[in-house]
Motif scaffolding. Sequence first.
Motif, PDB file in Angstrom:
ATOM      1  N   ILE A  65      66.243  75.634  86.451  1.00  0.00           N
ATOM      2  CA  ILE A  65      67.237  74.799  86.604  1.00  0.00           C
ATOM      3  C   ILE A  65      67.201  73.810  87.913  1.00  0.00           C
ATOM      4  O   ILE A  65      67.358  74.561  88.818  1.00  0.00           O
ATOM      5  N   CYS A  66      67.104  72.516  87.654  1.00  0.00           N
ATOM      6  CA  CYS A  66      67.037  71.870  88.743  1.00  0.00           C
ATOM      7  C   CYS A  66      68.293  71.115  89.313  1.00  0.00           C
ATOM      8  O   CYS A  66      69.202  70.929  88.339  1.00  0.00           O
ATOM      9  N   GLY A  67      68.318  70.624  90.590  1.00  0.00           N
ATOM     10  CA  GLY A  67      69.754  69.873  90.855  1.00  0.00           C
ATOM     11  C   GLY A  67      69.708  68.754  89.942  1.00  0.00           C
ATOM     12  O   GLY A  67      71.078  68.365  89.800  1.00  0.00           O
TER      13      GLY A  67
ATOM     14  N   GLY B 123      65.802  70.405  81.312  1.00  0.00           N
ATOM     15  CA  GLY B 123      64.929  71.361  81.937  1.00  0.00           C
ATOM     16  C   GLY B 123      63.494  70.765  81.950  1.00  0.00           C
ATOM     17  O   GLY B 123      63.137  70.143  80.907  1.00  0.00           O
ATOM     18  N   HIS B 124      62.791  70.565  82.995  1.00  0.00           N
ATOM     19  CA  HIS B 124      61.507  69.981  83.327  1.00  0.00           C
ATOM     20  C   HIS B 124      60.613  70.985  84.274  1.00  0.00           C
ATOM     21  O   HIS B 124      59.606  70.481  84.423  1.00  0.00           O
ATOM     22  N   GLU B 125      60.952  72.256  84.506  1.00  0.00           N
ATOM     23  CA  GLU B 125      60.255  73.045  85.586  1.00  0.00           C
ATOM     24  C   GLU B 125      59.812  74.313  84.956  1.00  0.00           C
ATOM     25  O   GLU B 125      60.310  75.280  85.025  1.00  0.00           O
ATOM     26  N   ALA B 126      58.626  73.965  84.074  1.00  0.00           N
ATOM     27  CA  ALA B 126      58.465  75.077  83.071  1.00  0.00           C
ATOM     28  C   ALA B 126      57.050  75.655  83.133  1.00  0.00           C
ATOM     29  O   ALA B 126      56.160  74.544  83.518  1.00  0.00           O
TER      30      ALA B 126
ATOM     31  N   THR C 166      56.373  75.452  90.598  1.00  0.00           N
ATOM     32  CA  THR C 166      55.480  74.402  90.901  1.00  0.00           C
ATOM     33  C   THR C 166      56.041  73.066  90.993  1.00  0.00           C
ATOM     34  O   THR C 166      55.771  72.344  92.209  1.00  0.00           O
ATOM     35  N   GLU C 167      56.941  72.669  90.182  1.00  0.00           N
ATOM     36  CA  GLU C 167      57.461  71.294  90.354  1.00  0.00           C
ATOM     37  C   GLU C 167      58.508  71.225  91.579  1.00  0.00           C
ATOM     38  O   GLU C 167      58.077  70.191  92.178  1.00  0.00           O
ATOM     39  N   PRO C 168      59.219  71.782  91.955  1.00  0.00           N
ATOM     40  CA  PRO C 168      59.907  71.716  93.165  1.00  0.00           C
ATOM     41  C   PRO C 168      59.225  71.761  94.333  1.00  0.00           C
ATOM     42  O   PRO C 168      59.437  71.215  95.340  1.00  0.00           O
TER      43      PRO C 168
HETATM   44 ZN   LIG Z   1      63.196  69.345  89.193  1.00  0.00          ZN
END
Ligand SMILES: [Zn+2]
Length: 332
Positions: free
Chosen positions: A36-38, A58-61, A137-139
């Motif tokens: 869960i991203c900001g 959701g995009h950090e998968a 990985t994404e953050p």
């Molecule tokens: Zn994010």
Amino acid sequence: MKALVYTGLNEVTYREELTPEPAAGEAKIRIEAVGICGSDMHAYHGEDARRIPPLILGHEAAGVVLSGKYLGQRVVLNPLICCENCLDCRSGRSNLCADRKLIGMNYPGAFAEFITIPEKNLLLLPDGMNPVHAALTEPAATSLHALYLAEKALHRPVSEGRALVIGGGSVGLLAALILRAHGCKEILLCDTNPLRRETVLKTACCEVFDPQNEPQNLDDSFELVIDAVGMETTRRMAIRAVRPGGVLMHIGLQQSAGDCDFRKITLAEITVIGTYTYTHTDLEAALQALHSGALGDLSWIEERSLSDGSSAFSDLNEGLSSAPKIILIPKS
Ligand SMILES: [Zn+2]
Ligand SMILES: [Zn+2]
């Protein structure tokens, strides 16, 4: 399939959705872990006009490929889908592509059992890597990209200066961990949430303080300040704290407007740099850094089931979570 859908203001609903099938050039992925991203929280608060309900966020998968040339492989998703043709894409700055699209915004996101995404947006996991770690990985790439930009503007290596990080969410904490891995010995981090401060303190990568109770001599004393919150108050603190000739990296997106001290920026030759997302290369470097252990044991991640996603959102909303990152796990 089951998915967690943003259905309206302060509401996400776990419900049945159509399972997507891949088009040409796409792969179908079974999601194993998704953070869960900001920015998902901004959407939940109805503050992101680009994310319109109903929408799977959701995009950090990370997950397993179910079709196409990477069949059976574990992967991380690069959520930014760029044109690859424009001047920015061709000069290695695909994050600035005017045609860029994001899963969980322009396309259905990864709070779901399955997703489809272009095969070019997949990064293969190193053997044996935990998909929960890979979902960071994404953050981590966001923080790493910021540090690369900062290093170009700093007059000394980060190992020779002090750094202040404002905000102890995943991007702030990962920035502190990356700075430590790059040899920065003196790092301070502040966060208003006492639960989070305690979690960050346990990583032992930095000193931690409550902005209500800031240490003496904060002003004019950091070569590098990272604002991972982006409010008027945090920008003011950042500009006060940065040393003459220093660099302020602005990552947070909480408030777009507000006053700030341009007199100090001018007289003290402060470099203010906005930084947004990452390139595919930054994602590869972040994945390697997470896998190598350079960023610690990552035990500060909290795992929850995707079916409990609604309570995860409300706990984050009310500041009840001590974890800088909650990662949701779809049932297999
Ligand atoms: Zn994010
Ligand atoms: Zn482009």
